[in-house]
Design a protein around this motif. Structure first.
Motif, PDB file in Angstrom:
ATOM      1  N   ALA A 196       0.824  -1.207   0.000  1.00 12.20           N
ATOM      2  CA  ALA A 196       0.000   0.000   0.000  1.00 12.20           C
ATOM      3  C   ALA A 196       0.858   1.257   0.000  1.00 12.20           C
ATOM      4  O   ALA A 196       0.555   2.233  -0.705  1.00 12.20           O
ATOM      5  CB  ALA A 196      -0.936  -0.009   1.210  1.00 12.20           C
ATOM      6  N   TYR A 197       1.918   1.259   0.793  1.00  8.33           N
ATOM      7  CA  TYR A 197       2.830   2.397   0.780  1.00  8.33           C
ATOM      8  C   TYR A 197       3.451   2.578  -0.602  1.00  8.33           C
ATOM      9  O   TYR A 197       3.578   3.693  -1.112  1.00  8.33           O
ATOM     10  CB  TYR A 197       3.933   2.211   1.826  1.00  8.33           C
ATOM     11  CG  TYR A 197       3.576   2.702   3.212  1.00  8.33           C
ATOM     12  CD1 TYR A 197       2.985   3.949   3.399  1.00  8.33           C
ATOM     13  CD2 TYR A 197       3.848   1.943   4.342  1.00  8.33           C
ATOM     14  CE1 TYR A 197       2.669   4.417   4.668  1.00  8.33           C
ATOM     15  CE2 TYR A 197       3.528   2.395   5.620  1.00  8.33           C
ATOM     16  CZ  TYR A 197       2.940   3.633   5.768  1.00  8.33           C
ATOM     17  OH  TYR A 197       2.633   4.081   7.021  1.00  8.33           O
ATOM     18  N   HIS A 198       3.859   1.485  -1.201  1.00  9.12           N
ATOM     19  CA  HIS A 198       4.461   1.557  -2.532  1.00  9.12           C
ATOM     20  C   HIS A 198       3.516   2.244  -3.517  1.00  9.12           C
ATOM     21  O   HIS A 198       3.931   3.086  -4.318  1.00  9.12           O
ATOM     22  CB  HIS A 198       4.805   0.145  -3.020  1.00  9.12           C
ATOM     23  CG  HIS A 198       5.454   0.114  -4.379  1.00  9.12           C
ATOM     24  ND1 HIS A 198       4.717   0.160  -5.549  1.00  9.12           N
ATOM     25  CD2 HIS A 198       6.761   0.067  -4.753  1.00  9.12           C
ATOM     26  CE1 HIS A 198       5.542   0.129  -6.585  1.00  9.12           C
ATOM     27  NE2 HIS A 198       6.784   0.073  -6.140  1.00  9.12           N
ATOM     28  N   ASP A 199       2.228   1.913  -3.419  1.00 11.75           N
ATOM     29  CA  ASP A 199       1.251   2.480  -4.343  1.00 11.75           C
ATOM     30  C   ASP A 199       0.912   3.932  -4.019  1.00 11.75           C
ATOM     31  O   ASP A 199       0.587   4.712  -4.918  1.00 11.75           O
ATOM     32  CB  ASP A 199      -0.035   1.651  -4.314  1.00 11.75           C
ATOM     33  CG  ASP A 199       0.159   0.259  -4.893  1.00 11.75           C
ATOM     34  OD1 ASP A 199       1.150   0.052  -5.622  1.00 11.75           O
ATOM     35  OD2 ASP A 199      -0.669  -0.622  -4.605  1.00 11.75           O
ATOM     36  N   ALA A 200       0.971   4.314  -2.737  1.00 13.59           N
ATOM     37  CA  ALA A 200       0.529   5.641  -2.321  1.00 13.59           C
ATOM     38  C   ALA A 200       1.629   6.696  -2.357  1.00 13.59           C
ATOM     39  O   ALA A 200       1.339   7.893  -2.431  1.00 13.59           O
ATOM     40  CB  ALA A 200      -0.052   5.571  -0.911  1.00 13.59           C
ATOM     41  N   ILE A 201       2.885   6.288  -2.297  1.00 10.84           N
ATOM     42  CA  ILE A 201       4.006   7.228  -2.274  1.00 10.84           C
ATOM     43  C   ILE A 201       4.440   7.522  -3.711  1.00 10.84           C
ATOM     44  O   ILE A 201       4.761   6.589  -4.456  1.00 10.84           O
ATOM     45  CB  ILE A 201       5.189   6.658  -1.468  1.00 10.84           C
ATOM     46  CG1 ILE A 201       4.781   6.465   0.004  1.00 10.84           C
ATOM     47  CG2 ILE A 201       6.408   7.559  -1.560  1.00 10.84           C
ATOM     48  CD1 ILE A 201       5.802   5.708   0.821  1.00 10.84           C
ATOM     49  N   PRO A 202       4.460   8.782  -4.120  1.00  4.95           N
ATOM     50  CA  PRO A 202       4.841   9.096  -5.493  1.00  4.95           C
ATOM     51  C   PRO A 202       6.184   8.516  -5.930  1.00  4.95           C
ATOM     52  O   PRO A 202       6.338   8.125  -7.086  1.00  4.95           O
ATOM     53  CB  PRO A 202       4.869  10.629  -5.506  1.00  4.95           C
ATOM     54  CG  PRO A 202       3.797  11.004  -4.530  1.00  4.95           C
ATOM     55  CD  PRO A 202       3.917   9.978  -3.427  1.00  4.95           C
TER      56      PRO A 202
END
Length: 250
Positions: A196-202
């Protein structure tokens, strides 16, 4: 080589240790502060230019003793990095006053106490305060009612310090790390959270301890001589997206 001295709290591991090492690379001497005596002893071994001091930043008398000991040992303090903190997460309805105080004691009270005690020394050197908050102080998230509130308060405290201490030449700035690939984070973050972090962090990744230390070290340095009262999110762009993570809701 500079003979400037930095005091770094929470220096036994993580961002505090990375900052210690980078400051020394840049010619500083460092007072490494931590309440974990064993871990601090291990971390400080072989780091030339650094000295360990075992103190608890949440205890007023201990903080005063710490500043006295560091000043007696080094003769000056040019920068204070308020990095010590505790990460105690839980649902809001399960956060009792004891848990709230446990977080505030270190994350907020510790920053206040260390900063206050260091002001006379920083006046002498026209030094710098760098307070470490968190992305959780800039944007709300679940399970962080105490942690996020403590970090938001650190952000406001930093602005107060900048407004009132500038006349003495003391600069105060705040760094808000986003998700950082520490041993602790990797131990507690599930694969769903990592994804989820990978997807949410530009920038599509966690930050490293070294990357956060680079920002801290810059703010301590003369390169940032006209920078004060600033809040810098070192977060890969996470704050700019403003999107919550479902994987962090339980």
């Amino acid at each position: 080589m500079s003979e400037k001295v930095a005091l770094v709290t929470g220096a036994a591991r993580g961002i505090g240790l990375a900052t210690t090492k980078l400051l020394i690379e840049d010619g500083w001497r460092v007072a490494m502060i931590d309440r974990d005596a064993d871990e601090l002893s291990l971390a400080s071994k072989g780091i030339n230019g650094a000295s360990p001091f075992v103190h608890d930043v949440s205890q007023p008398d201990d903080v005063d003793a710490m500043i006295d000991a560091v000043h007696a040992s080094f003769g000056r303090i040019d920068a204070v990095v308020n990095n010590a903190g505790v990460a105690d997460f839980g649902p809001i309805e399960e956060t009792d006053f004891a848990r709230w105080r446990r977080v505030m004691d270190t994350n907020l009270d510790g920053v206040f106490l260390v900063s206050q005690a260091a002001i006379p020394a920083l006046k002498e050197t026209k030094g710098a305060l760098v307070n470490i908050a968190s992305i959780s102080g800039l944007r709300a998230s679940t399970l962080r009612v105490a942690y996020g509130t403590s970090k938001a308060a650190v952000i406001q405290l930093t602005k107060q310090q900048a407004a009132e201490l500038g006349e003495y030449g003391i600069r105060a700035n705040c760094v808000c790390p986003g998700p950082v690939r520490t041993k602790l984070a990797m131990a507690v973050h599930s694969q769903d959270i990592i994804d989820a972090y990978h997807d949410a962090i530009p920038l599509n990744r966690y930050g490293s301890e070294r990357e956060i230390a680079e920002v801290i070290t810059f703010l301590c340095s003369d390169k940032a001589s006209y920078v004060t009262g600033q809040v810098i999110a070192a977060d890969g762009g996470f704050d700019s997206t403003g999107v919550g993570l479902p994987a962090l809701r339980s």
